[in-house]
Design a protein around this motif. Structure first.
Motif, short mmCIF file in Angstrom:
data_model
loop_
_atom_site.label_atom_id
_atom_site.label_comp_id
_atom_site.label_asym_id
_atom_site.label_seq_id
_atom_site.Cartn_x
_atom_site.Cartn_y
_atom_site.Cartn_z
N VAL A 21 0.85 -1.20 0.00
CA VAL A 21 0.00 0.00 0.00
C VAL A 21 0.88 1.24 0.00
O VAL A 21 1.81 1.35 0.80
CB VAL A 21 -0.94 0.04 1.23
CG1 VAL A 21 -1.80 1.29 1.21
CG2 VAL A 21 -1.81 -1.21 1.29
N LEU A 22 0.58 2.17 -0.88
CA LEU A 22 1.26 3.46 -0.94
C LEU A 22 0.25 4.57 -0.69
O LEU A 22 -0.76 4.65 -1.38
CB LEU A 22 1.91 3.67 -2.31
CG LEU A 22 2.43 5.09 -2.61
CD1 LEU A 22 3.60 5.46 -1.70
CD2 LEU A 22 2.85 5.22 -4.08
N LYS A 23 0.52 5.40 0.32
CA LYS A 23 -0.24 6.65 0.46
C LYS A 23 0.48 7.65 -0.41
O LYS A 23 1.56 8.12 -0.08
CB LYS A 23 -0.30 7.09 1.92
CG LYS A 23 -1.46 8.05 2.26
CD LYS A 23 -1.42 9.38 1.54
CE LYS A 23 -0.27 10.23 2.01
NZ LYS A 23 -0.29 11.62 1.40
N VAL A 24 -0.11 7.95 -1.56
CA VAL A 24 0.54 8.78 -2.58
C VAL A 24 0.82 10.17 -2.01
O VAL A 24 -0.05 10.79 -1.39
CB VAL A 24 -0.34 8.87 -3.83
CG1 VAL A 24 0.29 9.77 -4.88
CG2 VAL A 24 -0.59 7.47 -4.39
N PRO A 25 2.03 10.68 -2.23
CA PRO A 25 2.35 12.00 -1.66
C PRO A 25 1.60 13.16 -2.32
O PRO A 25 1.23 13.09 -3.50
CB PRO A 25 3.87 12.12 -1.91
CG PRO A 25 4.18 11.15 -3.00
CD PRO A 25 3.19 10.04 -2.87
N ASN A 26 1.39 14.19 -1.53
CA ASN A 26 0.90 15.50 -1.98
C ASN A 26 -0.35 15.43 -2.84
O ASN A 26 -0.47 16.12 -3.85
CB ASN A 26 2.00 16.27 -2.72
CG ASN A 26 1.74 17.76 -2.76
OD1 ASN A 26 1.04 18.30 -1.90
ND2 ASN A 26 2.28 18.43 -3.76
N HIS A 27 -1.30 14.56 -2.43
CA HIS A 27 -2.64 14.54 -3.03
C HIS A 27 -2.63 14.20 -4.52
O HIS A 27 -3.55 14.56 -5.25
CB HIS A 27 -3.35 15.87 -2.77
CG HIS A 27 -3.09 16.40 -1.39
ND1 HIS A 27 -3.60 15.80 -0.27
CD2 HIS A 27 -2.32 17.44 -0.96
CE1 HIS A 27 -3.16 16.45 0.81
NE2 HIS A 27 -2.38 17.44 0.41
N GLY A 28 -1.54 13.52 -4.95
CA GLY A 28 -1.46 13.14 -6.36
C GLY A 28 -1.24 14.31 -7.29
O GLY A 28 -1.58 14.24 -8.48
N ASP A 29 -0.67 15.39 -6.78
CA ASP A 29 -0.39 16.56 -7.61
C ASP A 29 0.72 16.23 -8.61
O ASP A 29 1.46 15.25 -8.46
CB ASP A 29 0.01 17.74 -6.73
CG ASP A 29 -0.37 19.08 -7.35
OD1 ASP A 29 -0.64 19.12 -8.57
OD2 ASP A 29 -0.39 20.09 -6.63
#
Length: 388
Positions: free
Chosen positions: A203-211
């Motif tokens: 699982v990856l919590k994608v950084p910076n809201h996927g910007d």
């Protein structure tokens, strides 16, 4: 002699069983709360529970509802990845709440705020507790679960933008790995990639809201996450998630999920190295008939009325001032009957009122200021501005 051998055999079996239990560990869940463009992540590993970022202040209802959904009544730890308001804003209400917090952690590197005004320092101080500052090389055991959080970044200070001082942590557990990347942008990401860490995760919590300033093809490929979670709202932050970021993640074999597509949030479960995602809805119907009938900047009051046919229990409801960022939570047991008006006054109010918003000059007198009424699930019930 036989008794001794039997005893040794039993001790050996117990040790093996104990080893298996430690290896199996407890269940792992990550609840990515739908707080709009912001982060609030509830991490549950066995009996250990942590909150990673707290969203904006106005997301209070969503965060509380997520904790209730998971049956969480206390937090073993609260982490702040960096100082931006969409991650740190909710710390104040949390500190004032009755939710027990064991420890407070924050990135050791930060910019844009004075040390004594650091939002995590202020929140912990309200509880009479200290902050533990984390940087690359630190690792935290998570209770008796056998799991740990390994801090991969920050490794050095970026003084231009606090996103690049984000706390980046890898959850290592018997059930699998989760990479929690805060708002890391390409400069911090590049530094991380040079370290040569194994970034593979379920699982990856994608950084910076996927910007579009995050998640290079190299990073997405290094993570090779089964599930990539993006916490954002494209109406609040247009362009997120960026199509190119989604494409790079999908090319790396990741299933991309976005919090805005779930009413309350996304519940990610990790077991045996396999990740599964479920969208969680609120379930309860929105309240009807409750409205804001007046926002008076001169008297600094907000008046509400119930035009419905039944009384409304307003426990957990709250008001939020868009211009000043102030928030007022209605006391438990507050109820508004049909046809009745309720006035909330402040320390700047000269006239009569029913409830005190313990603040002053809440409503801006010179600029348009919108007051929002939220229910106990963080949904907007009504809004009204000051007419300026």
């Amino acid at each position: 002699m036989k008794r001794i051998l039997r005893l040794l055999a039993l001790l050996l079996i117990a040790a093996l069983l104990g080893g298996c239990a430690a290896e199996t560990g407890g269940p792992v869940q990550l609840f990515a709360v739908n707080v709009g463009k912001g982060d609030a992540l509830v991490l549950k590993v066995g009996d250990w529970v942590g909150l990673i970022d707290a969203g904006k202040p106005k997301a209070m209802g969503r965060v509380k509802a997520a904790l209730a959904h998971l049956g969480v009544e206390k937090l073993d730890a609260v982490f702040l990845t960096h100082t931006d308001n969409d991650h740190a804003g909710g710390l104040e209400w949390l500190a004032w709440s009755s939710i027990p917090v064991g420890s407070w952690y924050a990135s050791a590197m930060f910019t844009g705020v004075k040390a004594k005004k650091h939002p995590m320092l202020l929140a912990a101080a309200l509880r009479g507790q200290d902050v533990q500052w984390l940087e690359r090389g630190d690792a935290l055991p998570l209770g008796e679960s056998g799991a740990r959080l390994v801090v991969l970044a920050p490794a050095s200070l970026f003084d231009d933008k606090d996103d690049n001082n984000s706390l980046v942590m890898m959850l290592e557990s018997a059930q699998g790995r989760m990479l929690l990347a805060g708002d890391m942008e390409l400069p911090e990401e590049a530094e991380l990639l040079t370290q040569g860490d194994d970034l593979r995760c379920a699982v990856l919590k994608v950084p910076n809201h996927g910007d579009d300033d995050t998640t290079s093809a190299e990073f997405a490929g290094a993570a090779k996450a089964q599930v990539a979670v993006i916490s954002t709202d494209s109406l609040e932050k247009p362009g997120t998630p960026a199509p190119e970021v989604v494409s790079r993640l999908e090319a790396a074999g990741s299933t991309v999920v976005v919090t805005q597509n779930a009413e309350l949030g996304l519940l990610v479960s990790l077991e045996g190295g396999k990740a599964a995602v479920n969208a969680v809805d609120i379930g309860a119907a929105p309240v009807s008939g409750l409205c804001i009938i007046d926002v008076d900047a001169d008297d600094d009051t907000v008046a509400l009325a119930n035009s419905g046919s039944t009384a409304v229990d307003m426990s957990g409801f709250y008001l939020y001032s868009d211009k000043g960022g102030e928030m007022y939570a209605f006391p438990e047991g507050t109820s508004l009957s049909p046809g009745v008006t309720l006035t909330v006054g402040t320390n700047s109010t000269d006239g009569d009122y029913d409830l005190l918003w313990d603040d002053k000059k809440v409503i801006n007198k010179k600029k348009t200021d919108t007051i929002y009424l939220y229910d106990n699930y963080g949904r907007i019930v009504d809004s009204r501005d000051n007419g300026i």
